[in-house]
Scaffold this motif. Structure first.
Motif, PDB file in Angstrom:
ATOM      1  N   SER A  28     -30.674 -19.303   0.092  1.00  0.00           N
ATOM      2  CA  SER A  28     -29.347 -19.114  -0.490  1.00  0.00           C
ATOM      3  C   SER A  28     -28.626 -17.996   0.249  1.00  0.00           C
ATOM      4  O   SER A  28     -29.240 -17.159   0.909  1.00  0.00           O
ATOM      5  N   GLY A  29     -27.308 -17.991   0.114  1.00  0.00           N
ATOM      6  CA  GLY A  29     -26.488 -16.961   0.744  1.00  0.00           C
ATOM      7  C   GLY A  29     -25.110 -17.493   1.056  1.00  0.00           C
ATOM      8  O   GLY A  29     -24.917 -18.706   1.226  1.00  0.00           O
ATOM      9  N   SER A  30     -24.148 -16.579   1.114  1.00  0.00           N
ATOM     10  CA  SER A  30     -22.775 -16.954   1.460  1.00  0.00           C
ATOM     11  C   SER A  30     -22.247 -15.982   2.506  1.00  0.00           C
ATOM     12  O   SER A  30     -22.334 -14.763   2.331  1.00  0.00           O
ATOM     13  N   ILE A  31     -21.702 -16.526   3.575  1.00  0.00           N
ATOM     14  CA  ILE A  31     -21.132 -15.736   4.661  1.00  0.00           C
ATOM     15  C   ILE A  31     -19.645 -16.060   4.757  1.00  0.00           C
ATOM     16  O   ILE A  31     -19.253 -17.235   4.712  1.00  0.00           O
ATOM     17  N   VAL A  32     -18.826 -15.011   4.874  1.00  0.00           N
ATOM     18  CA  VAL A  32     -17.380 -15.196   5.004  1.00  0.00           C
ATOM     19  C   VAL A  32     -16.914 -14.469   6.262  1.00  0.00           C
ATOM     20  O   VAL A  32     -17.125 -13.262   6.407  1.00  0.00           O
ATOM     21  N   LEU A  51     -17.685 -21.746  15.482  1.00  0.00           N
ATOM     22  CA  LEU A  51     -19.019 -21.251  15.140  1.00  0.00           C
ATOM     23  C   LEU A  51     -19.281 -21.434  13.649  1.00  0.00           C
ATOM     24  O   LEU A  51     -20.385 -21.833  13.242  1.00  0.00           O
ATOM     25  N   VAL A  52     -18.282 -21.127  12.826  1.00  0.00           N
ATOM     26  CA  VAL A  52     -18.432 -21.292  11.379  1.00  0.00           C
ATOM     27  C   VAL A  52     -18.783 -22.736  11.038  1.00  0.00           C
ATOM     28  O   VAL A  52     -19.684 -23.013  10.236  1.00  0.00           O
ATOM     29  N   ARG A  53     -18.074 -23.662  11.635  1.00  0.00           N
ATOM     30  CA  ARG A  53     -18.341 -25.077  11.351  1.00  0.00           C
ATOM     31  C   ARG A  53     -19.749 -25.469  11.790  1.00  0.00           C
ATOM     32  O   ARG A  53     -20.447 -26.213  11.088  1.00  0.00           O
ATOM     33  N   ALA A  98     -14.559 -19.420   6.294  1.00  0.00           N
ATOM     34  CA  ALA A  98     -13.636 -18.458   6.884  1.00  0.00           C
ATOM     35  C   ALA A  98     -12.428 -18.257   5.974  1.00  0.00           C
ATOM     36  O   ALA A  98     -11.994 -19.173   5.275  1.00  0.00           O
ATOM     37  N   VAL A  99     -11.906 -17.052   6.002  1.00  0.00           N
ATOM     38  CA  VAL A  99     -10.619 -16.730   5.399  1.00  0.00           C
ATOM     39  C   VAL A  99      -9.673 -16.399   6.545  1.00  0.00           C
ATOM     40  O   VAL A  99      -9.990 -15.554   7.389  1.00  0.00           O
ATOM     41  N   ALA A 100      -8.538 -17.079   6.584  1.00  0.00           N
ATOM     42  CA  ALA A 100      -7.585 -16.903   7.677  1.00  0.00           C
ATOM     43  C   ALA A 100      -6.329 -16.212   7.165  1.00  0.00           C
ATOM     44  O   ALA A 100      -5.454 -16.855   6.580  1.00  0.00           O
ATOM     45  N   PRO A 101      -6.225 -14.903   7.361  1.00  0.00           N
ATOM     46  CA  PRO A 101      -5.019 -14.202   6.919  1.00  0.00           C
ATOM     47  C   PRO A 101      -3.808 -14.578   7.766  1.00  0.00           C
ATOM     48  O   PRO A 101      -3.932 -14.959   8.931  1.00  0.00           O
ATOM     49  N   GLY A 102      -2.643 -14.422   7.150  1.00  0.00           N
ATOM     50  CA  GLY A 102      -1.402 -14.499   7.903  1.00  0.00           C
ATOM     51  C   GLY A 102      -1.049 -13.109   8.394  1.00  0.00           C
ATOM     52  O   GLY A 102      -1.918 -12.364   8.844  1.00  0.00           O
ATOM     53  N   VAL A 103       0.209 -12.729   8.299  1.00  0.00           N
ATOM     54  CA  VAL A 103       0.614 -11.386   8.726  1.00  0.00           C
ATOM     55  C   VAL A 103       0.414 -10.428   7.561  1.00  0.00           C
ATOM     56  O   VAL A 103       0.924 -10.649   6.466  1.00  0.00           O
ATOM     57  N   VAL A 104      -0.358  -9.369   7.818  1.00  0.00           N
ATOM     58  CA  VAL A 104      -0.788  -8.466   6.760  1.00  0.00           C
ATOM     59  C   VAL A 104      -0.349  -7.041   7.092  1.00  0.00           C
ATOM     60  O   VAL A 104      -0.434  -6.609   8.247  1.00  0.00           O
ATOM     61  N   GLY A 120     -18.138 -24.540   5.644  1.00  0.00           N
ATOM     62  CA  GLY A 120     -17.472 -25.037   6.844  1.00  0.00           C
ATOM     63  C   GLY A 120     -15.960 -25.076   6.731  1.00  0.00           C
ATOM     64  O   GLY A 120     -15.289 -25.676   7.574  1.00  0.00           O
ATOM     65  N   SER A 121     -15.400 -24.412   5.727  1.00  0.00           N
ATOM     66  CA  SER A 121     -13.960 -24.467   5.479  1.00  0.00           C
ATOM     67  C   SER A 121     -13.259 -23.196   5.955  1.00  0.00           C
ATOM     68  O   SER A 121     -13.861 -22.132   6.038  1.00  0.00           O
ATOM     69  N   GLN A 122     -11.979 -23.351   6.234  1.00  0.00           N
ATOM     70  CA  GLN A 122     -11.132 -22.222   6.581  1.00  0.00           C
ATOM     71  C   GLN A 122     -10.002 -22.160   5.555  1.00  0.00           C
ATOM     72  O   GLN A 122      -9.158 -23.053   5.496  1.00  0.00           O
ATOM     73  N   VAL A 123     -10.016 -21.116   4.738  1.00  0.00           N
ATOM     74  CA  VAL A 123      -9.015 -20.965   3.688  1.00  0.00           C
ATOM     75  C   VAL A 123      -7.840 -20.174   4.256  1.00  0.00           C
ATOM     76  O   VAL A 123      -7.993 -19.012   4.655  1.00  0.00           O
ATOM     77  N   MET A 124      -6.683 -20.797   4.290  1.00  0.00           N
ATOM     78  CA  MET A 124      -5.496 -20.148   4.833  1.00  0.00           C
ATOM     79  C   MET A 124      -4.861 -19.270   3.757  1.00  0.00           C
ATOM     80  O   MET A 124      -4.378 -19.770   2.740  1.00  0.00           O
ATOM     81  N   VAL A 125      -4.872 -17.970   3.970  1.00  0.00           N
ATOM     82  CA  VAL A 125      -4.230 -17.033   3.040  1.00  0.00           C
ATOM     83  C   VAL A 125      -3.041 -16.448   3.792  1.00  0.00           C
ATOM     84  O   VAL A 125      -3.030 -15.290   4.217  1.00  0.00           O
ATOM     85  N   ASP A 126      -2.033 -17.280   3.972  1.00  0.00           N
ATOM     86  CA  ASP A 126      -0.957 -16.977   4.923  1.00  0.00           C
ATOM     87  C   ASP A 126       0.434 -17.126   4.344  1.00  0.00           C
ATOM     88  O   ASP A 126       1.422 -17.165   5.092  1.00  0.00           O
ATOM     89  N   GLY A 127       0.526 -17.226   3.013  1.00  0.00           N
ATOM     90  CA  GLY A 127       1.850 -17.351   2.405  1.00  0.00           C
ATOM     91  C   GLY A 127       2.585 -18.617   2.798  1.00  0.00           C
ATOM     92  O   GLY A 127       3.808 -18.694   2.678  1.00  0.00           O
TER      93      GLY A 127
END
Length: 256
Positions: free
Chosen positions: A132-136, A163-165, A180-186, A236-243
């Motif tokens: 078990s385990g979760s990597i972000v 690589l994540v996939r 993965a978490v994909a930020p926008g402009v922060v 294997g997902s990329q979550v877009m946190v980009d507004g």
């Protein structure tokens, strides 16, 4: 085993490691701790790790250079069971490709791509052994869309997502998830130079559907979700946190 809906977002009794504790990383530390995790803070600069650890009750700080494979492996062994790994360390040299030097190329690729490779290779084996385990991994909108001056950075973020996939495919049968978490402009110190130029800062804000820059703490929710049982079937997902940056063209709003 069925999910406990009242607890599925909680991280109680879990050990989370954040590698890269400045800026967004410090918010990750605070957010994971708020959900009940015990957090270990790793950063090349010990003072940065210590400052982040203050925000996590019982948190500990360790100086770790992600480019020093022996150092990363050593700390991974020292920390023992790790349930959650969050990787934020990255850098950028904003320069057009034809103006890049080989040394600059190597620096960006080494930290952003090889650093990710090294960290996961150090921490994932014990997750696999335990089952078990979760990597972000923090990627970026630049993993899917680019602009002049962002080419090498974008290439590393797209590479990190590949690589994540691949890790999702390879580690999934052992019960280990990676996303993965994909930020926008922060709004971070690294983007201050952009925000200091009014036209440039406003253009970035207006590119997103929400019409503003993100705050560092707005990256935390997606990360904690991916770390938790609430995302138990997400890998294997990329979550877009980009507004909404990557959802719309954002260049012109036509008349209705």
């Amino acid at each position: 085993m069925s999910l406990d809906y009242a607890q599925m977002f909680r991280l109680d009794d879990r050990h989370a490691v954040v590698l890269g504790c400045g800026g967004i990383g410090a918010e990750m530390v605070a957010g994971l701790a708020a959900q009940g995790a015990r957090v270990s803070c790793l950063d090349k600069d010990l003072a940065t790790a210590e400052a982040a650890a203050v925000r996590a009750p019982g948190g500990a700080a360790y100086p770790v250079d992600v480019l020093d494979e022996a150092s990363v492996r050593g700390v991974a062994q020292q920390l023992g069971q790790v349930d959650v790994l969050v990787l934020t360390a990255a850098m950028n040299v904003r320069k057009r490709l034809l103006d890049y030097t080989a040394e600059e190329f190597d620096r960006v690729v080494d930290l952003n791509l090889r650093g990710t490779f090294t960290a996961v290779r150090a921490f994932a084996p014990q997750m696999v052994e335990r089952g078990s385990g979760s990597i972000v991994v923090l990627t970026s909108i630049r993993a899917v869309t680019v602009e002049p001056g962002q080419g090498v950075y974008a290439a590393t973020k797209a590479g990190a997502m590949q690589l994540v996939r691949t890790w999702a495919a390879e580690l999934g049968p052992a019960g280990v998830r990676i996303n993965a978490v994909a930020p926008g402009v922060v709004e971070t110190p690294l983007t201050q130079q952009i925000r200091d130029q009014e036209d440039w800062g406003r253009a970035y804000a207006e590119k997103s559907a929400l019409g503003r820059w993100a705050r560092p703490e707005e990256m935390v929710g997606a990360t904690c979700w991916l770390a938790s049982d609430a995302a138990s079937f997400v890998t294997g997902s990329q979550v877009m946190v980009d507004g909404g940056w990557t959802a719309i063209d954002g260049r012109f709003t036509p008349p209705a």
